[in-house]
Design a protein around this motif. Structure first.
Motif, PDB file in Angstrom:
ATOM      1  N   UNK A 285       0.844  -1.194   0.000  1.00  0.00           N
ATOM      2  CA  UNK A 285       0.000   0.000   0.000  1.00  0.00           C
ATOM      3  C   UNK A 285       0.880   1.244   0.000  1.00  0.00           C
ATOM      4  N   UNK A 286       0.844   1.965  -1.110  1.00  0.00           N
ATOM      5  CA  UNK A 286       1.518   3.262  -1.179  1.00  0.00           C
ATOM      6  C   UNK A 286       0.700   4.281  -0.403  1.00  0.00           C
ATOM      7  N   UNK A 287       1.384   5.283   0.180  1.00  0.00           N
ATOM      8  CA  UNK A 287       0.706   6.298   0.986  1.00  0.00           C
ATOM      9  C   UNK A 287       1.303   7.671   0.720  1.00  0.00           C
ATOM     10  N   UNK A 288       0.424   8.669   0.685  1.00  0.00           N
ATOM     11  CA  UNK A 288       0.855  10.065   0.623  1.00  0.00           C
ATOM     12  C   UNK A 288       0.066  10.845   1.664  1.00  0.00           C
ATOM     13  N   UNK A 289       0.758  11.570   2.540  1.00  0.00           N
ATOM     14  CA  UNK A 289       0.123  12.286   3.652  1.00  0.00           C
ATOM     15  C   UNK A 289       0.500  13.761   3.552  1.00  0.00           C
ATOM     16  N   UNK A 290      -0.512  14.625   3.583  1.00  0.00           N
ATOM     17  CA  UNK A 290      -0.279  16.063   3.438  1.00  0.00           C
ATOM     18  C   UNK A 290       0.583  16.613   4.573  1.00  0.00           C
ATOM     19  N   UNK A 291       1.582  17.425   4.198  1.00  0.00           N
ATOM     20  CA  UNK A 291       2.444  18.088   5.163  1.00  0.00           C
ATOM     21  C   UNK A 291       2.279  19.603   5.138  1.00  0.00           C
ATOM     22  N   UNK A 292       2.224  20.202   3.942  1.00  0.00           N
ATOM     23  CA  UNK A 292       2.193  21.659   3.836  1.00  0.00           C
ATOM     24  C   UNK A 292       1.334  22.084   2.656  1.00  0.00           C
ATOM     25  N   UNK A 293       0.596  23.186   2.827  1.00  0.00           N
ATOM     26  CA  UNK A 293      -0.167  23.805   1.741  1.00  0.00           C
ATOM     27  C   UNK A 293       0.107  25.303   1.739  1.00  0.00           C
ATOM     28  N   UNK A 294       0.412  25.851   0.567  1.00  0.00           N
ATOM     29  CA  UNK A 294       0.521  27.301   0.416  1.00  0.00           C
ATOM     30  C   UNK A 294      -0.139  27.694  -0.897  1.00  0.00           C
ATOM     31  N   UNK A 295      -0.533  28.962  -1.012  1.00  0.00           N
ATOM     32  CA  UNK A 295      -0.992  29.523  -2.275  1.00  0.00           C
ATOM     33  C   UNK A 295       0.056  30.506  -2.775  1.00  0.00           C
ATOM     34  N   UNK A 296       0.352  30.413  -4.073  1.00  0.00           N
ATOM     35  CA  UNK A 296       1.420  31.248  -4.611  1.00  0.00           C
ATOM     36  C   UNK A 296       1.300  31.347  -6.125  1.00  0.00           C
ATOM     37  N   UNK A 297       1.645  32.499  -6.668  1.00  0.00           N
ATOM     38  CA  UNK A 297       1.855  32.636  -8.110  1.00  0.00           C
ATOM     39  C   UNK A 297       3.298  32.225  -8.394  1.00  0.00           C
ATOM     40  N   UNK A 298       3.555  30.944  -8.232  1.00  0.00           N
ATOM     41  CA  UNK A 298       4.934  30.441  -8.207  1.00  0.00           C
ATOM     42  C   UNK A 298       5.691  30.715  -9.498  1.00  0.00           C
ATOM     43  N   UNK A 299       5.002  30.882 -10.617  1.00  0.00           N
ATOM     44  CA  UNK A 299       5.662  31.152 -11.892  1.00  0.00           C
ATOM     45  C   UNK A 299       6.347  32.507 -11.902  1.00  0.00           C
ATOM     46  N   UNK A 300       5.990  33.370 -10.939  1.00  0.00           N
ATOM     47  CA  UNK A 300       6.657  34.672 -10.809  1.00  0.00           C
ATOM     48  C   UNK A 300       7.769  34.654  -9.768  1.00  0.00           C
ATOM     49  N   UNK A 301       8.063  33.491  -9.190  1.00  0.00           N
ATOM     50  CA  UNK A 301       9.057  33.395  -8.119  1.00  0.00           C
ATOM     51  C   UNK A 301      10.124  32.378  -8.504  1.00  0.00           C
ATOM     52  N   UNK A 302      11.000  32.776  -9.413  1.00  0.00           N
ATOM     53  CA  UNK A 302      12.030  31.870  -9.916  1.00  0.00           C
ATOM     54  C   UNK A 302      13.448  32.419  -9.741  1.00  0.00           C
ATOM     55  N   UNK A 303      13.601  33.391  -8.857  1.00  0.00           N
ATOM     56  CA  UNK A 303      14.923  33.952  -8.571  1.00  0.00           C
ATOM     57  C   UNK A 303      15.511  33.261  -7.340  1.00  0.00           C
ATOM     58  N   UNK A 304      16.837  33.297  -7.175  1.00  0.00           N
ATOM     59  CA  UNK A 304      17.442  32.665  -5.992  1.00  0.00           C
ATOM     60  C   UNK A 304      16.838  33.160  -4.679  1.00  0.00           C
TER      61      UNK A 304
END
Length: 315
Positions: A285-304
């Protein structure tokens, strides 16, 4: 010529009328355009959450079955809305293509795990129209798999009242897959269906096209299979959240089960899933359990400097 026109006058009038109507885009011979049937306006809460210009990013701890063992890793579920072309099945990126597009909810599911010395990386994208009567079916699914042995790609496209499946692989027996299957619901679209309206999930005896990611890991063809679906309360302790529901699928001919657990309050956050099948003669049985959720316009955040956002997500 005059005699011909007189003899065939009625036929010529009909032909001329059809040609004129086609030119004016006003006959039954025309296919429905994107905007022929009006969409139901999304609710205020839906617009505020999903149409605010941000994606929802979810990180899960993962145990993935492969080679007869459970392998530790991470999974990501990324949800975002975008305009999607119904003719080319790609994101609409120019003003000229907007009239050929419909709003969709997109799922990106990413799994990364290690088997012994080497890594696996899998990526699935699903594009489901948001309550559009003209285009009620999921339009496209694409899945890629990379590991140290090689890589493969699988794509499902909707058209002609069915799905066309095309695949490429480094494996000899899967070097080029190309076949069609009837129009039935896709297992891969269930993640979107939960987020859009879990009350409309199908239950009872149904047919589904199995999930592409698991099909690649198991080297299975994507033929529609009989399944039993059930939506009920989740009463376990593995998954976090409130008002939890479990959507359960059983494939009797494939000896495989899937359970997706989510909050039954808007925005219907998916808090985890389990998947059971035999791998190298071991029932796992494979399992995935939620750890963190955020909302973000991540495509605009690609700098170091934006790596601090990743630290928040991966914490």
């Amino acid at each position: 010529m005059k005699a011909f026109v007189t003899k065939h006058f009625l036929l010529l009038v009909i032909v001329a009328a059809i040609v004129f109507a086609l030119a004016m885009k006003a006959t039954i011979f025309q296919q429905a355009t994107v905007h022929d049937v009006p969409m139901t306006e999304p609710s205020a809460s839906f617009r505020q959450y999903w149409l605010s210009g941000k994606a929802e990013l979810n990180r899960y701890s993962l145990e993935q079955a492969q080679y007869g063992a459970l392998n530790a890793g991470d999974a990501m579920l990324i949800f975002a809305t975008e305009d999607f072309r119904t003719d080319l099945h790609v994101k609409a990126e120019t003003p000229e293509s907007r009239d050929k597009a419909v709003p969709v909810l997109k799922t990106n599911l990413v799994k990364r795990f290690t088997t012994g010395i080497y890594d696996y990386s899998l990526f699935t994208s699903v594009f489901t129209p948001i309550n559009n009567p003209t285009f009620p079916n999921t339009l496209k699914v694409s899945t890629s798999e990379q590991d140290w042995l090689g890589h493969s790609y699988l794509q499902i496209d909707y058209g002609n009242n069915g799905y066309q499946i095309d695949g490429r692989s480094y494996l000899e027996k899967e070097v080029h897959d190309a076949y069609s299957v009837p129009k039935v619901m896709l297992e891969d679209e269930l993640w979107n269906r939960i987020r859009l309206d879990p009350g409309k999930l199908p239950t009872g005896s149904i047919k589904l096209i199995p999930g592409t990611m698991t099909a690649r890991l198991r080297h299975k063809r994507l033929d529609p299979l009989d399944a039993t679906a059930k939506l009920d309360d989740y009463e376990g302790v593995l998954f976090p959240g409130r008002n939890l529901k479990a959507y359960r699928l059983e494939y009797p001919t494939d000896e495989r089960n899937l359970m997706i657990v989510f909050e039954y309050v808007f925005p219907y956050k998916i808090v985890g899933w389990t998947e059971t099948y035999t791998s190298n003669d071991n029932l796992l049985t494979s399992r995935a359990v939620l750890r963190t959720t955020i909302q973000s316009d991540y495509w605009n955040h690609n700098a170091p400097a934006d790596s601090v956002l990743r630290d928040t997500l991966m914490h």
